[in-house]
Design a protein around this motif. Structure first.
Motif, PDB file in Angstrom:
ATOM      1  N   LYS A  99       0.780  -1.148   0.000  1.00 13.74           N
ATOM      2  CA  LYS A  99      -0.111  -0.019  -0.184  1.00 13.74           C
ATOM      3  C   LYS A  99       0.893   1.246   0.040  1.00 13.74           C
ATOM      4  O   LYS A  99       0.612   2.213  -0.795  1.00 13.74           O
ATOM      5  N   GLU A 103       0.772   4.173  -2.728  1.00 17.62           N
ATOM      6  CA  GLU A 103       0.339   5.570  -2.204  1.00 17.62           C
ATOM      7  C   GLU A 103       1.565   6.606  -3.144  1.00 17.62           C
ATOM      8  O   GLU A 103       1.244   7.661  -3.433  1.00 17.62           O
ATOM      9  N   TRP A 113      -6.776   5.304  -6.600  1.00 18.43           N
ATOM     10  CA  TRP A 113      -7.485   4.422  -6.133  1.00 18.43           C
ATOM     11  C   TRP A 113      -8.901   4.536  -6.731  1.00 18.43           C
ATOM     12  O   TRP A 113      -9.532   5.335  -7.072  1.00 18.43           O
ATOM     13  N   ASN A 115     -11.825   2.622  -5.280  1.00 19.95           N
ATOM     14  CA  ASN A 115     -12.702   2.499  -4.482  1.00 19.95           C
ATOM     15  C   ASN A 115     -12.517   3.258  -2.985  1.00 19.95           C
ATOM     16  O   ASN A 115     -12.934   2.601  -2.014  1.00 19.95           O
ATOM     17  N   GLY A 116     -12.251   4.359  -3.102  1.00 19.06           N
ATOM     18  CA  GLY A 116     -12.180   5.359  -2.042  1.00 19.06           C
ATOM     19  C   GLY A 116     -11.501   4.817  -0.849  1.00 19.06           C
ATOM     20  O   GLY A 116     -10.364   4.324  -0.551  1.00 19.06           O
ATOM     21  N   LYS A 117     -12.288   4.660   0.402  1.00 19.04           N
ATOM     22  CA  LYS A 117     -11.779   4.289   1.713  1.00 19.04           C
ATOM     23  C   LYS A 117     -11.174   2.836   1.670  1.00 19.04           C
ATOM     24  O   LYS A 117     -10.196   2.620   2.497  1.00 19.04           O
ATOM     25  N   GLU A 118     -11.675   1.975   1.157  1.00 18.81           N
ATOM     26  CA  GLU A 118     -11.155   0.575   1.218  1.00 18.81           C
ATOM     27  C   GLU A 118      -9.609   0.545   0.676  1.00 18.81           C
ATOM     28  O   GLU A 118      -8.907  -0.289   1.310  1.00 18.81           O
ATOM     29  N   LYS A 119      -9.397   1.333  -0.331  1.00 17.41           N
ATOM     30  CA  LYS A 119      -8.056   1.229  -0.831  1.00 17.41           C
ATOM     31  C   LYS A 119      -7.451  -0.196  -1.264  1.00 17.41           C
ATOM     32  O   LYS A 119      -6.491  -0.541  -0.674  1.00 17.41           O
ATOM     33  N   ASN A 120      -8.313  -0.918  -1.996  1.00 17.53           N
ATOM     34  CA  ASN A 120      -7.754  -2.249  -2.131  1.00 17.53           C
ATOM     35  C   ASN A 120      -7.778  -2.606  -3.599  1.00 17.53           C
ATOM     36  O   ASN A 120      -7.172  -3.751  -4.144  1.00 17.53           O
TER      37      ASN A 120
END
Length: 205
Positions: A99, A103, A113, A115-120
């Protein structure tokens, strides 16, 4: 001397072509410390940059436009096929370091990213959208397609775009690329009821 029949020659040829087509990993990939986050800040910055460059080169070579970090972690944990696992030296990156690398790519404009907050899940821009846009616009000019309306399919999979670097470009990235041209008044995107109905008209400026 043994003779080579046709099938033997074909096998040798295929084997040679496979070797020529294989991705060449950089030297740091063979060093175990590269797979552990370095504690010294300056060393860590260089380490993350090396990994970022590797991800871009690897994705460009294999024409990959996104990474699923959950899948990458699963592959590394199960010693599967992943850029983040080197079976030769039996070293792998953990999800935290993967990650951090992503980043770094996002901060450089080479990733986004999905999918926003999930960050996968992340889009990988081994060419940035504006660079893809410039390539497409040059092709449109070179082939006399200015003032023509093209479907996304014609750009991605059409006969006229065969051999172009953007042939096969993932739809999400293509839309971003064409949006950069639209912002420069070089194109107008036409939306339809589905992805298959998306089109674009190019203008001469």
């Amino acid at each position: 001397n043994p003779t080579l029949n046709r099938s033997t020659v074909e096998v040798v040829s295929i084997s040679t072509n496979a070797k020529m087509a294989s991705f060449q990993f950089p030297g740091f990939y063979e060093m175990p410390p590269s797979f552990t986050l370095q504690p010294v800040l300056n060393t860590r910055k260089k380490q993350l940059q090396l990994w970022s460059d590797l991800v871009l080169d690897y994705c460009k070579f294999h024409k990959k436009y996104e990474l699923d970090l959950t899948e990458e972690e699963r592959q590394t944990n199960n010693n599967g096929k992943s850029i983040f696992f080197n079976s030769k030296i039996n070293r792998k990156l953990n999800l935290e370091m993967i990650k951090l690398i992503v980043e770094e790519l996002v901060s450089q404009g080479n990733g986004e990213w999905q999918n926003g907050k999930e960050k996968n899940r992340v889009s990988i821009y081994w060419r940035k959208p504006e660079e893809w846009g410039n390539l497409i616009y040059k092709w449109v000019n070179d082939t006399g397609l200015v003032n023509s309306v093209l479907t996304f399919y014609e750009i991605q999979q059409g006969d006229d775009s065969q051999g172009q670097e953007f042939h096969g470009l993932e739809s999400r990235i293509l839309l971003k690329a064409l949006s950069t041209l639209e912002n420069q008044n070089k194109a107008q995107i036409f939306t339809g009821t589905s992805e298959d109905n998306l089109g674009v008209k190019f203008f001469s400026i």
